[in-house]
Scaffold this active site. Structure first.
Site, PDB file in Angstrom:
ATOM      1  N   ASP A 218       0.833  -1.195   0.000  1.00 51.74           N
ATOM      2  CA  ASP A 218       0.000   0.000   0.000  1.00 51.74           C
ATOM      3  C   ASP A 218       0.875   1.255   0.000  1.00 51.74           C
ATOM      4  O   ASP A 218       1.845   1.354   0.757  1.00 51.74           O
ATOM      5  CB  ASP A 218      -0.860  -0.042   1.273  1.00 51.74           C
ATOM      6  CG  ASP A 218      -1.940   1.005   1.303  1.00 51.74           C
ATOM      7  OD1 ASP A 218      -2.833   0.941   0.439  1.00 51.74           O
ATOM      8  OD2 ASP A 218      -1.894   1.878   2.193  1.00 51.74           O
ATOM      9  N   GLU A 267      14.317 -15.270   0.086  1.00 52.78           N
ATOM     10  CA  GLU A 267      14.711 -16.334   1.017  1.00 52.78           C
ATOM     11  C   GLU A 267      13.588 -17.394   1.073  1.00 52.78           C
ATOM     12  O   GLU A 267      13.861 -18.593   1.066  1.00 52.78           O
ATOM     13  CB  GLU A 267      14.899 -15.662   2.376  1.00 52.78           C
ATOM     14  CG  GLU A 267      15.372 -16.501   3.503  1.00 52.78           C
ATOM     15  CD  GLU A 267      15.269 -15.681   4.807  1.00 52.78           C
ATOM     16  OE1 GLU A 267      15.687 -14.499   4.832  1.00 52.78           O
ATOM     17  OE2 GLU A 267      14.738 -16.238   5.789  1.00 52.78           O
TER      18      GLU A 267
END
Ligand code: GLC
Ligand code: MG
Length: 570
Positions: A218, A267
């Site tokens: 956002d 990751e």
């Protein structure tokens, strides 16, 4: 002008998100399971099969976290919990499981620019002294003027009025001011503070650990403010054309944040095998021009960024051709796919935007009320179907907003006393705001609340005409908008149009958009959108795959109709 897709040999080319169609659910308004008139997570879970039969790849959920709901959930008081109005964490887990079981990925909203004023951090800041570590997580400043009675700078709130509000100190005296680029209940974080950074990274991990496939970020262009918080330039229009002139938007420092986040999601992606395990980040960044926006999707930053330039372009062939070309060229330069979007929970639905006379450079915004000129609904729907048929052929990824597959228009006659968008109050009842695109979805025309929930309750009133637009009235009706979307999504996937490369065709009138998309298996598909009024004849031998509305005869494309057709080698 042509924009070629990357060759198939480019590493990473096969990643799922490069051509994914992602469907936005606004949880308040999709499906209500408990009859309180507000949509919720169990309601969503129960209806996910609608999305698998539609043929999308992923769903993006607007915020469902703990929130006082002053900005419909974009004011978060606890990022790691579900608001009781939407359910609980077990419901979120269930939703993830069910979606994954149906082959749908789930992207959630991350709101890093601000919190709710009810967030424990902001509550602690209010009762702490100026200069304290508690205040340093937000942007508190002394006011200007003799006794600090003026806001620290001239920045406006996006929802109207000043972006600053003065607090009252513990002794009852007027104190410092805090910054809120949105509602007064949405204080902005100070992103120069490592504590803020750490907490948001832990929120990312919290949801990644629960199994989400990505985040929509956002206000991604707002986190970092220009040093010293200088006044904004007076000429608001000049500043809007180029967001880099604004001290609150698109500051270079935001890119540092996204590089760190990319390492975190990578990751998690690395733990999964194959092209399908990527977790992704998509920016909501109202940044122009397209080259500035492309900086958000450099290889070590975000995967995607919403292409609002496309959304805001009028239904005019030259303007659309320009924005499509610019958008493709800008991301090609950084090796990212483009995204395409026509509607979301902040803008007037495209079936209504396109129902007005189209003016280059002017996109209706701010909502529509009962005393405004009303749209030509039939024209708007016809153009919306044609515009979507263009969008879903373009190389890259596409975002759909709930209800557009039903051809839902904006609700333009909502009673003003039903409005809930803070914009309406903060603008002193001059800007209607975004409620008109957020009205709950009609599922079955014959039930109360048109099947939105098990009661007649609906947090915004549904227009009567929506009974005939409901899912069950469109299902299996060949010419319905729902069936058009299903066909488009099915064909797009089969042809792998999102992976194709686009080439413009020059031999058509100026009010026609004509291009080919060459797909990975060597097929060339013709896309012809007639934005004029004179019918256009398809080339000889062209086989129509799908048309947004009826053709004249076999091969005449009338105005406001888009066709996909199969061609032999050109
Ligand atoms: C984004 C959201 C919008 C919200 C604002 C503040 O623009 O899409 O709905 O009001 O951010 O969080
Ligand atoms: Mg409910």
């Amino acid at each position: 002008m042509s924009a070629e897709a990357e060759p198939m040999t480019t590493p990473g080319h096969e990643k799922w998100w490069r051509d994914a169609v992602i469907y936005q659910i606004y949880p308040r308004s999709w499906a209500d399971s408990d009859g309180d008139g507000i949509g919720d997570l169990p309601g969503i879970t129960a209806r996910l099969d609608h999305l698998s039969s539609l043929g999308v790849d992923a769903v993006w959920l607007s915020p469902f976290y703990r929130s006082p709901q002053n900005d419909a959930g974009y004011d978060i008081s606890d990022h790691r919990d579900v608001d009781p109005v939407f359910g609980n964490l077990a419901d979120a887990d269930q939703l993830l499981d069910t979606a994954h079981g149906l082959g749908l990925r789930v992207i959630v909203d991350l709101v890093p620019n601000h919190s709710s004023d009810q967030h424990p951090w902001f509550q602690a800041a209010l009762t702490s002294a100026p200069g304290s570590p508690e205040r340093a997580r937000y942007l508190f400043r002394d006011g200007r003027g003799e006794s600090g009675e003026l806001p620290p700078n001239n920045w406006p709130s996006n929802f109207g009025g000043s972006a600053w509000t003065r607090v009252t100190d513990n002794d009852g005296k007027p104190g410092q001011w805090y910054l809120h680029l949105f509602d007064v209940t949405q204080p902005d974080f100070d992103w120069t503070n490592a504590e803020v950074e750490d907490q948001m990274e832990s929120v990312l991990r919290f949801w990644l650990d629960r199994g989400v496939d990505g985040f929509r970020i956002d206000v991604a262009h707002g986190l970092v403010k220009a040093e010293g918080l200088p006044d904004a330039p007076d000429d608001h229009n000049a500043a809007c054309d180029d967001t880099s002139l604004q001290p609150m938007w698109d500051q270079p420092g935001v890119h540092e944040i996204y590089r760190r986040w990319r390492v975190i999601v990578d990751e998690y992606s690395a733990k999964a095998e194959g092209p399908d395990g990527d977790r992704i980040l998509c920016a909501e960044a109202w940044v122009s021009p397209a080259q500035a926006l492309a900086r958000y999707v450099r290889a070590d930053e975000l995967h995607q960024s919403f292409n609002f330039g496309f959304l805001m372009t009028a239904w005019l062939a030259p303007a659309l051709r320009r924005i499509i070309s610019e958008s493709l060229a800008a991301v090609e330069a950084v090796g990212a796919p483009q995204t395409w979007v026509l509607s979301n929970h902040d803008v007037i639905r495209h079936a209504t935007r396109l129902a007005y006379p189209q003016v280059d450079g002017d996109s209706p915004s701010g909502g529509i009320g009962i005393d405004d000129p009303q749209p030509d609904a039939a024209l708007g729907l016809r153009r919306a179907r044609a515009a979507t048929t263009v969008m879903l052929a373009l190389p890259g990824s596409a975002y759909l907003f709930q209800g557009e597959e039903l051809g839902l228009p904006e609700a333009t006659r909502l009673p003003d006393d039903s409005r809930q968008d803070p914009t309406w109050e903060r603008s002193g009842h001059t800007i209607r705001g975004r409620d008109g695109c957020r009205v709950p979805v009609p599922w079955s025309g014959d039930s109360q609340s048109y099947g939105f929930g098990p009661s007649e309750a609906s947090w915004l009133p549904q227009p009567e005409e929506w009974a005939s637009l409901s899912v069950n009235r469109q299902e299996a009706v060949p010419e319905s908008t729902l069936e058009l979307y299903r066909t488009l999504l099915h064909e797009r996937r089969g042809l792998r149009l999102g992976r194709g490369s686009l080439r413009w065709l020059e031999d058509y009138p100026a009010d026609v958009l004509a291009f080919t998309v060459s797909t990975l298996d060597g097929t060339t598909i013709l896309i012809l959108a007639n934005l004029g009024t004179t019918a256009i004849t398809l080339p000889k031998g062209a086989q129509v795959i799908v048309a947004s509305d009826e053709l004249f005869g076999d091969d005449e494309v009338p105005g406001d109709v888009t066709v996909w057709a199969r061609l032999g080698a050109l």
